[in-house]
Write an enzyme that holds these catalytic residues in place. Structure first.
Site, PDB file in Angstrom:
ATOM      1  N   LYS A 193       5.771  26.176 -37.501  1.00 56.94           N
ATOM      2  CA  LYS A 193       4.760  25.894 -36.342  1.00 56.94           C
ATOM      3  C   LYS A 193       5.373  26.258 -35.075  1.00 56.94           C
ATOM      4  O   LYS A 193       4.787  26.598 -34.245  1.00 56.94           O
ATOM      5  CB  LYS A 193       4.421  24.552 -36.486  1.00 56.94           C
ATOM      6  CG  LYS A 193       3.467  24.083 -37.553  1.00 56.94           C
ATOM      7  CD  LYS A 193       2.271  24.874 -37.645  1.00 56.94           C
ATOM      8  CE  LYS A 193       1.339  24.338 -38.581  1.00 56.94           C
ATOM      9  NZ  LYS A 193      -0.125  24.968 -38.780  1.00 56.94           N
ATOM     10  N   TYR A 252       8.189  16.492 -42.024  1.00 59.97           N
ATOM     11  CA  TYR A 252       7.364  17.642 -41.734  1.00 59.97           C
ATOM     12  C   TYR A 252       8.345  18.761 -42.128  1.00 59.97           C
ATOM     13  O   TYR A 252       7.674  19.893 -42.572  1.00 59.97           O
ATOM     14  CB  TYR A 252       6.900  17.697 -40.097  1.00 59.97           C
ATOM     15  CG  TYR A 252       6.042  18.704 -39.955  1.00 59.97           C
ATOM     16  CD1 TYR A 252       4.557  18.468 -40.508  1.00 59.97           C
ATOM     17  CD2 TYR A 252       6.157  19.467 -38.775  1.00 59.97           C
ATOM     18  CE1 TYR A 252       3.569  19.209 -40.359  1.00 59.97           C
ATOM     19  CE2 TYR A 252       4.886  20.339 -38.819  1.00 59.97           C
ATOM     20  CZ  TYR A 252       3.937  20.363 -39.391  1.00 59.97           C
ATOM     21  OH  TYR A 252       2.736  21.424 -38.960  1.00 59.97           O
TER      22      TYR A 252
END
Length: 258
Positions: free
Chosen positions: A166, A159
């Site tokens: 995020k 990720y």
């Protein structure tokens, strides 16, 4: 499915981030529409328009527009149109994210400053800019949504740069919830489980994430875009009027597992 009551009748919703009918944003738009809301829908550029415009037409969206948040003036133009045609806004959905592929595919240590800044601007700060434009239109209160992911609070292999980005987005939701609460505006970070969307296709070994989510979820299955859409529709109703500022997982319970 049980017949859906028009609990959002008269509500005006702007949904940003539909790329096709597999998009999380499309699930939100469809759920809002089935619950009675009127929609404003945007597409990224002329290349995306043929994929999104028919969906907007099927949903009966009276307001459609091109919106690339990195293009000066486009965001303001969308809100000017909403102000002119509706004079109000009740629901805002921010479901966009981007990082240059070379920065997304590499580890965080190898992420360039330019790539990090680009990812942060599109994926996080654009939500703050939208919130600033939307808040004056939410005269009777409203609900804002930003799409996050489990990788904001836990390390998810591959990720990479999107994890810190995020995390910043979820923090922005908390601070906006604090600043806007006095105006009756609620702000939610929504954290769906992994979904087969176009955006997810950029992640390395994404199929492994899907398989792991199924194995870890107490409900034993993946979520879909309508699961996310209906969760947001509920949060936009008066039934959720005292819920704000948190991260809402729509993950089949996989997020509770170590």
């Amino acid at each position: 499915m049980t017949e859906i009551r028009p609990v959002l009748a008269g509500q005006k919703a702007l949904v940003v981030g539909i790329a096709n009918d597999h998009s999380i944003a499309y699930g939100c738009a469809k759920a809002f529409r089935e619950a009675g809301a009127d929609l404003a829908v945007t597409w990224l550029n002329e290349k995306a328009r043929p994929h999104v415009e028919p969906l907007a037409r099927d949903l009966g969206a009276p307001i459609t527009a091109e919106l690339n948040v990195t293009t000066p003036g486009q965001l303001e133009s969308v809100f000017e149109t909403i102000t002119r045609q509706w004079g109000k806004l009740d629901i805002l959905v921010h479901s966009i994210a981007f990082a240059p592929m070379e920065d997304l595919r590499g580890g965080l240590l190898d992420c360039s400053a330019e790539g990090f800044a680009k990812a942060m601007d599109v994926s996080c700060h654009s939500f703050i800019r939208m919130a600033k434009l939307a808040a004056p239109l939410m005269k009777d209160g409203g609900t804002m949504f930003a799409m996050s992911y489990y990788g904001a609070t836990r390390v998810v292999p591959n990720y990479n740069v999107m994890g810190p980005v995020k995390a910043a987005l979820e923090a922005a939701c908390r601070y906006l919830a604090y600043e806007l609460g006095g105006k009756g505006i609620r702000v939610h970070a929504i954290s769906p489980g992994p979904l087969k969307t176009r955006a997810a296709s950029g992640l390395k070994d994404f199929e492994l994430l899907l398989n792991e989510a199924v194995e870890k979820a107490p409900l034993g299955e993946l979520v879909d875009i309508m699961d996310v859409g209906w969760a947001c529709a509920y949060l936009a109703t008066p039934f959720a009027r005292r819920i704000t500022g948190g991260t809402v997982f729509v993950y089949g319970g996989a997020n509770i597992r170590a």
